[in-house]
Design a protein around this motif. Structure first.
Motif, PDB file in Angstrom:
ATOM      1  N   GLN A  34       0.833  -1.201   0.000  1.00 37.03           N
ATOM      2  CA  GLN A  34       0.000   0.000   0.000  1.00 37.03           C
ATOM      3  C   GLN A  34       0.870   1.255   0.000  1.00 37.03           C
ATOM      4  OE1 GLN A  34      -2.511   0.320   3.466  1.00 37.03           O
ATOM      5  NE2 GLN A  34      -3.454   2.209   2.779  1.00 37.03           N
ATOM      6  N   ALA A  35       1.928   1.254   0.800  1.00 39.01           N
ATOM      7  CA  ALA A  35       2.812   2.416   0.869  1.00 39.01           C
ATOM      8  C   ALA A  35       3.540   2.632  -0.455  1.00 39.01           C
ATOM      9  CB  ALA A  35       3.817   2.244   2.007  1.00 39.01           C
ATOM     10  N   LYS A  36       4.006   1.545  -1.065  1.00 37.38           N
ATOM     11  CA  LYS A  36       4.707   1.648  -2.344  1.00 37.38           C
ATOM     12  C   LYS A  36       3.797   2.215  -3.427  1.00 37.38           C
ATOM     13  CE  LYS A  36       7.371  -1.136  -5.575  1.00 37.38           C
ATOM     14  NZ  LYS A  36       7.869  -2.479  -5.913  1.00 37.38           N
ATOM     15  N   LYS A  37       2.559   1.732  -3.462  1.00 36.29           N
ATOM     16  CA  LYS A  37       1.596   2.215  -4.445  1.00 36.29           C
ATOM     17  C   LYS A  37       1.261   3.687  -4.187  1.00 36.29           C
ATOM     18  CE  LYS A  37      -2.911   1.225  -6.460  1.00 36.29           C
ATOM     19  NZ  LYS A  37      -4.125   0.404  -6.394  1.00 36.29           N
ATOM     20  N   ALA A  38       1.098   4.047  -2.918  1.00 36.83           N
ATOM     21  CA  ALA A  38       0.772   5.434  -2.571  1.00 36.83           C
ATOM     22  C   ALA A  38       1.907   6.371  -2.965  1.00 36.83           C
ATOM     23  CB  ALA A  38       0.495   5.538  -1.076  1.00 36.83           C
ATOM     24  N   ARG A  39       3.145   5.913  -2.765  1.00 30.77           N
ATOM     25  CA  ARG A  39       4.284   6.741  -3.161  1.00 30.77           C
ATOM     26  C   ARG A  39       4.348   6.935  -4.670  1.00 30.77           C
ATOM     27  NH1 ARG A  39       8.921   3.941  -0.947  1.00 30.77           N
ATOM     28  NH2 ARG A  39       7.805   3.245   0.867  1.00 30.77           N
ATOM     29  N   THR A  44      -0.975  11.264  -0.833  1.00 23.36           N
ATOM     30  CA  THR A  44      -0.578  11.546   0.542  1.00 23.36           C
ATOM     31  C   THR A  44      -1.492  10.884   1.559  1.00 23.36           C
ATOM     32  OG1 THR A  44       0.257  13.688  -0.212  1.00 23.36           O
ATOM     33  CG2 THR A  44      -0.002  13.406   2.152  1.00 23.36           C
ATOM     34  N   LEU A  45      -2.781  10.892   1.296  1.00 22.95           N
ATOM     35  CA  LEU A  45      -3.731  10.324   2.244  1.00 22.95           C
ATOM     36  C   LEU A  45      -3.518   8.811   2.413  1.00 22.95           C
ATOM     37  CD1 LEU A  45      -6.016  11.081   4.105  1.00 22.95           C
ATOM     38  CD2 LEU A  45      -7.617  10.684   2.227  1.00 22.95           C
ATOM     39  N   ARG A  46      -3.288   8.112   1.316  1.00 20.57           N
ATOM     40  CA  ARG A  46      -3.015   6.669   1.407  1.00 20.57           C
ATOM     41  C   ARG A  46      -1.673   6.395   2.086  1.00 20.57           C
ATOM     42  NH1 ARG A  46      -5.913   2.842  -2.418  1.00 20.57           N
ATOM     43  NH2 ARG A  46      -7.561   4.134  -3.264  1.00 20.57           N
ATOM     44  N   ALA A  50      -1.106   4.177   5.374  1.00 21.53           N
ATOM     45  CA  ALA A  50      -0.116   3.098   5.450  1.00 21.53           C
ATOM     46  C   ALA A  50       0.804   3.286   6.654  1.00 21.53           C
ATOM     47  CB  ALA A  50       0.701   3.039   4.164  1.00 21.53           C
ATOM     48  N   ALA A  51       1.193   4.520   6.941  1.00 25.18           N
ATOM     49  CA  ALA A  51       2.060   4.791   8.087  1.00 25.18           C
ATOM     50  C   ALA A  51       1.351   4.475   9.400  1.00 25.18           C
ATOM     51  CB  ALA A  51       2.516   6.246   8.074  1.00 25.18           C
ATOM     52  N   ILE A  52       0.094   4.831   9.493  1.00 28.84           N
ATOM     53  CA  ILE A  52      -0.674   4.537  10.702  1.00 28.84           C
ATOM     54  C   ILE A  52      -0.877   3.032  10.850  1.00 28.84           C
ATOM     55  CG2 ILE A  52      -2.936   4.807  11.802  1.00 28.84           C
ATOM     56  CD1 ILE A  52      -2.941   7.679  10.627  1.00 28.84           C
TER      57      ILE A  52
END
Length: 79
Positions: A34-39, A44-46, A50-52
């Motif tokens: 999820q973080a890789k896709k969001a980056r 930013t919201l995704r 992912a961080a949370i």
């Protein structure tokens, strides 16, 4: 002993705790994707989500490790 009673006992056993750690860590794979896709999408919201989620996984594993240590302290063979 009913199956439900056995299942509750397994959850608090060493094996059950190791299994919980494994499944929680396996959830980290999804968060990393999820973080890789969001980056890559610059979402930013995704990325915040992912961080949370990653923080929740780290906290969950820490709690399980603490439980594992507590089980180890109660174990007569290792005391």
């Amino acid at each position: 002993m009913s199956a439900l009673t056995k299942a509750k006992g397994f959850k608090k056993s060493k094996t059950g705790t190791y299994l919980s750690i494994g499944t929680t860590a396996f959830g980290a794979v999804g968060v990393l994707k999820q973080a890789k896709k969001a980056r890559s999408e610059q979402d930013t919201l995704r990325l915040i989500d992912a961080a949370i989620s990653a923080a929740a996984i780290v906290t969950g594993v820490a709690l399980l490790v603490r439980e594992l240590k507590r089980i180890g302290d109660d174990d007569v063979l290792f005391g």
